[in-house]
Enzyme design. Sequence first.
Site, PDB file in Angstrom:
ATOM      1  N   SER A 146       0.796  -1.220  -0.095  1.00 27.92           N
ATOM      2  CA  SER A 146       0.006   0.124  -0.006  1.00 27.92           C
ATOM      3  C   SER A 146       0.861   1.234   0.122  1.00 27.92           C
ATOM      4  CB  SER A 146      -0.870  -0.101   1.236  1.00 27.92           C
ATOM      5  OG  SER A 146      -1.776   0.901   1.056  1.00 27.92           O
ATOM      6  N   ASP A 191     -10.259  -3.895  -5.554  1.00 28.47           N
ATOM      7  CA  ASP A 191      -9.472  -3.026  -4.749  1.00 28.47           C
ATOM      8  C   ASP A 191     -10.156  -1.317  -4.739  1.00 28.47           C
ATOM      9  OD1 ASP A 191      -7.569  -1.330  -3.391  1.00 28.47           O
ATOM     10  OD2 ASP A 191      -6.122  -2.615  -3.939  1.00 28.47           O
ATOM     11  N   HIS A 249      -8.153  -4.477  -1.091  1.00 28.23           N
ATOM     12  CA  HIS A 249      -6.807  -3.884  -0.866  1.00 28.23           C
ATOM     13  C   HIS A 249      -6.130  -4.731  -0.019  1.00 28.23           C
ATOM     14  CE1 HIS A 249      -4.228  -0.265  -1.342  1.00 28.23           C
ATOM     15  NE2 HIS A 249      -4.094  -0.306   0.006  1.00 28.23           N
TER      16      HIS A 249
HETATM   17  C1  MLT Z   1      -1.482   6.031   0.079  1.00 27.17           C
HETATM   18  O1  MLT Z   1      -1.917   7.040   0.503  1.00 27.17           O
HETATM   19  O2  MLT Z   1      -0.446   5.827  -0.342  1.00 27.17           O
HETATM   20  C2  MLT Z   1      -2.481   4.970  -0.652  1.00 27.17           C
HETATM   21  O3  MLT Z   1      -3.850   5.692  -0.583  1.00 27.17           O
HETATM   22  C3  MLT Z   1      -2.310   3.721  -0.110  1.00 27.17           C
HETATM   23  C4  MLT Z   1      -2.858   4.006   1.500  1.00 27.17           C
HETATM   24  O4  MLT Z   1      -3.952   4.155   2.006  1.00 27.17           O
HETATM   25  O5  MLT Z   1      -2.088   4.057   2.196  1.00 27.17           O
END
Ligand code: MLT
Length: 200
Positions: free
Chosen positions: A102, A152, A183
């Site tokens: 992520s 996702d 996700h």
């Molecule tokens: C981010 O902000 O990098 C992406 O949205 C993934 C997350 O939620 O961390």
Amino acid sequence: MKHIYQKGNDPTKPTLLLLHGTGGTEHDLLPLTDIIDPNASILSVRGNVLENGMPRFFRRLAEGVFDEEDLVYRTNELHDFLNDAAIKYEFERNNIIAIGYSNGANIAASLLFHFQDALKGAMLHHPMVPRRGITLPDLSGKHLFIGAGTNDPICSPQESEELASLFKDAGASVEMHWEDRGHQLTITEVEAAASWYKQL
Ligand code: MLT
């Protein structure tokens, strides 16, 4: 940067760079290394940014909307940290393979977008396109695994495909793995990453 370094028992193995998701810490992804490569050295880093108390690797303006200036700043900061860590811990700088989930996958993708030799390869679990409208460095010889979810809500399948195309156009070899999930990081996705890693 706050981190954990664990020296492996086989110096020919890559150093696995672990990059957690939003709200995680340097402890989160340690169990994955048992599945990926128990003999490799591990460098697990905590993101330097806090969002309502949750560690991240760079700031965002809203869900899925990145603060580009901070993204570039933090990407440089992590790159410098890797250079220094390789000297301090005496591991081979050119043999780092990232495992990111992520937000951690997004900063790993950003390292690849901005530096030719930041990483030798990466397992990117549910990454997004970190930036658009820039020319990527020549990534030939880089090996990338992308794990994505058909449902996702944070990273659409189209965005996962777009990221894979950008990397391929820059010369990287890319393996895509799809889960019929959202996700979350599932064990089947980690096992697919482990099979990919074993044939490198
Ligand atoms: C981010 O902000 O990098 C992406 O949205 C993934 C997350 O939620 O961390």
